[in-house]
Design an enzyme around this catalytic site. Structure first.
Site, mmCIF file in Angstrom:
data_model
loop_
_atom_site.group_PDB
_atom_site.id
_atom_site.type_symbol
_atom_site.label_atom_id
_atom_site.label_comp_id
_atom_site.label_asym_id
_atom_site.label_seq_id
_atom_site.Cartn_x
_atom_site.Cartn_y
_atom_site.Cartn_z
ATOM 1 N N HIS A 299 -2.902 6.808 7.394
ATOM 2 C CA HIS A 299 -1.992 7.851 6.840
ATOM 3 C C HIS A 299 -2.696 9.071 6.511
ATOM 4 O O HIS A 299 -1.983 10.213 6.413
ATOM 5 C CB HIS A 299 -1.140 7.141 5.646
ATOM 6 C CG HIS A 299 -0.040 6.463 6.046
ATOM 7 N ND1 HIS A 299 1.005 6.923 6.458
ATOM 8 C CD2 HIS A 299 0.299 5.042 5.675
ATOM 9 C CE1 HIS A 299 1.578 6.150 6.677
ATOM 10 N NE2 HIS A 299 1.527 4.871 6.150
ATOM 11 N N GLN B 25 2.758 9.876 2.218
ATOM 12 C CA GLN B 25 4.023 9.288 1.984
ATOM 13 C C GLN B 25 4.653 9.661 0.944
ATOM 14 O O GLN B 25 6.101 9.499 1.111
ATOM 15 C CB GLN B 25 3.789 7.795 2.127
ATOM 16 C CG GLN B 25 3.097 7.201 3.280
ATOM 17 C CD GLN B 25 2.953 5.606 3.149
ATOM 18 O OE1 GLN B 25 2.049 4.993 2.473
ATOM 19 N NE2 GLN B 25 3.980 5.011 3.822
ATOM 20 N N CYS C 247 5.834 -0.300 7.887
ATOM 21 C CA CYS C 247 5.215 0.926 7.180
ATOM 22 C C CYS C 247 6.666 1.525 6.118
ATOM 23 O O CYS C 247 7.964 1.485 6.665
ATOM 24 C CB CYS C 247 5.185 2.008 8.200
ATOM 25 S SG CYS C 247 4.615 3.570 7.325
ATOM 26 N N LEU C 248 6.445 1.708 4.905
ATOM 27 C CA LEU C 248 7.345 2.427 3.920
ATOM 28 C C LEU C 248 8.074 3.393 4.600
ATOM 29 O O LEU C 248 9.074 3.820 4.074
ATOM 30 C CB LEU C 248 6.987 2.285 2.683
ATOM 31 C CG LEU C 248 6.395 0.960 2.031
ATOM 32 C CD1 LEU C 248 5.786 1.343 0.650
ATOM 33 C CD2 LEU C 248 7.454 0.040 1.885
ATOM 34 N N GLY D 128 0.828 -1.184 0.073
ATOM 35 C CA GLY D 128 0.072 0.080 0.057
ATOM 36 C C GLY D 128 1.017 1.165 -0.067
ATOM 37 O O GLY D 128 2.110 1.138 0.289
ATOM 38 N N HIS E 268 -4.568 0.751 7.846
ATOM 39 C CA HIS E 268 -3.378 1.410 7.809
ATOM 40 C C HIS E 268 -3.180 2.590 6.924
ATOM 41 O O HIS E 268 -2.708 3.701 7.285
ATOM 42 C CB HIS E 268 -2.106 0.278 7.519
ATOM 43 C CG HIS E 268 -0.487 0.963 7.515
ATOM 44 N ND1 HIS E 268 0.074 0.263 8.395
ATOM 45 C CD2 HIS E 268 -0.091 1.675 6.742
ATOM 46 C CE1 HIS E 268 1.229 0.864 8.185
ATOM 47 N NE2 HIS E 268 1.159 1.769 7.009
ATOM 48 N N GLU E 269 -3.704 2.452 5.631
ATOM 49 C CA GLU E 269 -3.719 3.421 4.682
ATOM 50 C C GLU E 269 -4.626 4.630 5.108
ATOM 51 O O GLU E 269 -4.217 5.744 4.960
ATOM 52 C CB GLU E 269 -3.749 2.846 3.261
ATOM 53 C CG GLU E 269 -2.858 1.869 2.752
ATOM 54 C CD GLU E 269 -1.424 2.124 2.801
ATOM 55 O OE1 GLU E 269 -1.088 3.307 2.897
ATOM 56 O OE2 GLU E 269 -0.573 1.285 3.200
#
Ligand code: K1U
Ligand code: ZN
Length: 190
Positions: A139, A51, A93-94, A46, A135-136
């Site tokens: 963000h 991000q 997480c990226l 994702g 999660h997304e």
């Protein structure tokens, strides 16, 4: 298409509320394509607009992790309209590379959003898709998975991040496609 830099923990954009997309323009579709390219290159499942330093309320997801049978999903202005149950599971997480933690999430969610043509749709999700959506969507509201950890586990996660963050002095990470790494490795062996 272009690879975009991914902002890491400490970059203020990760803590900002996003702005709903009012019209799905060609510029937004171009951004979506770049986000998919960046997400696949970073080997994520994702990626949310903050991000990559953008304020739009949109995210891309593909939980297949199999590049031969991609299932790209776009969620513009996503909202959780129903949820049920609770389940714990590991997240990464990226934007916080090398840091992982167990997070409790709703076991199933129903999400309403617009697709890349601006058409409304709903999806009911369980398991990894439900976790990834939550999660997304976090963000998109300036929340990170570490915010859900207990004080003790958050301290441990932040201590791990203290060891890692020196690699990202300008609060960005540049994604190098795996293919290029493989080619570089092959060259080095010759
Ligand atoms: O938003 C992101 O930072 C992407 C993130 C999404 C995510 C991973 C795990 C659980 C929920 C959401 C990632 O893709 S992290 C890297 C990854 O591919 C991964 C890590 C753990 C499990 C599955 C995938
Ligand atoms: Zn993340």
């Amino acid at each position: 298409m272009s690879l975009l830099d991914i902002h890491v923990l400490g970059s203020p954009v990760l803590r900002q509320e996003t702005t709903p997309v009012t019209v799905v323009t060609d510029e937004i579709r171009c951004l979506i394509d770049d986000m998919f390219e960046t997400m696949y290159a970073a080997r994520g499942i994702g990626l949310a607009a903050p991000q990559i330093g953008r304020p739009e309320r949109l995210t891309v997801i593909d939980i297949t992790r199999d590049h031969d049978s991609k299932q790209p999903m776009v969620f513009i202005n996503p909202e959780i309209v129903a949820s049920d149950g609770a389940i714990r599971g590991e997240e990464g997480c990226l934007s916080i590379p090398e840091v992982f933690g167990e997070v409790q999430r709703s076991a199933s969610v129903k999400v309403r959003a617009l697709d890349r043509d601006g058409q409304p749709f709903e999806v009911e999700a369980t398991e990894l898709l439900a976790r990834c959506l939550q999660h997304e969507i976090d963000h998109l509201h300036g929340r990170l998975f570490i915010d859900h950890l207990s004080l003790l586990k958050r301290k441990a996660a932040l201590a791990k991040w203290d060891e890692e963050k020196g690699k990202y002095p300008d609060l960005r990470r540049t994604v190098v496609p795996a293919l290029l790494i493989a080619e570089h490795h092959d060259d080095a062996e010759l």
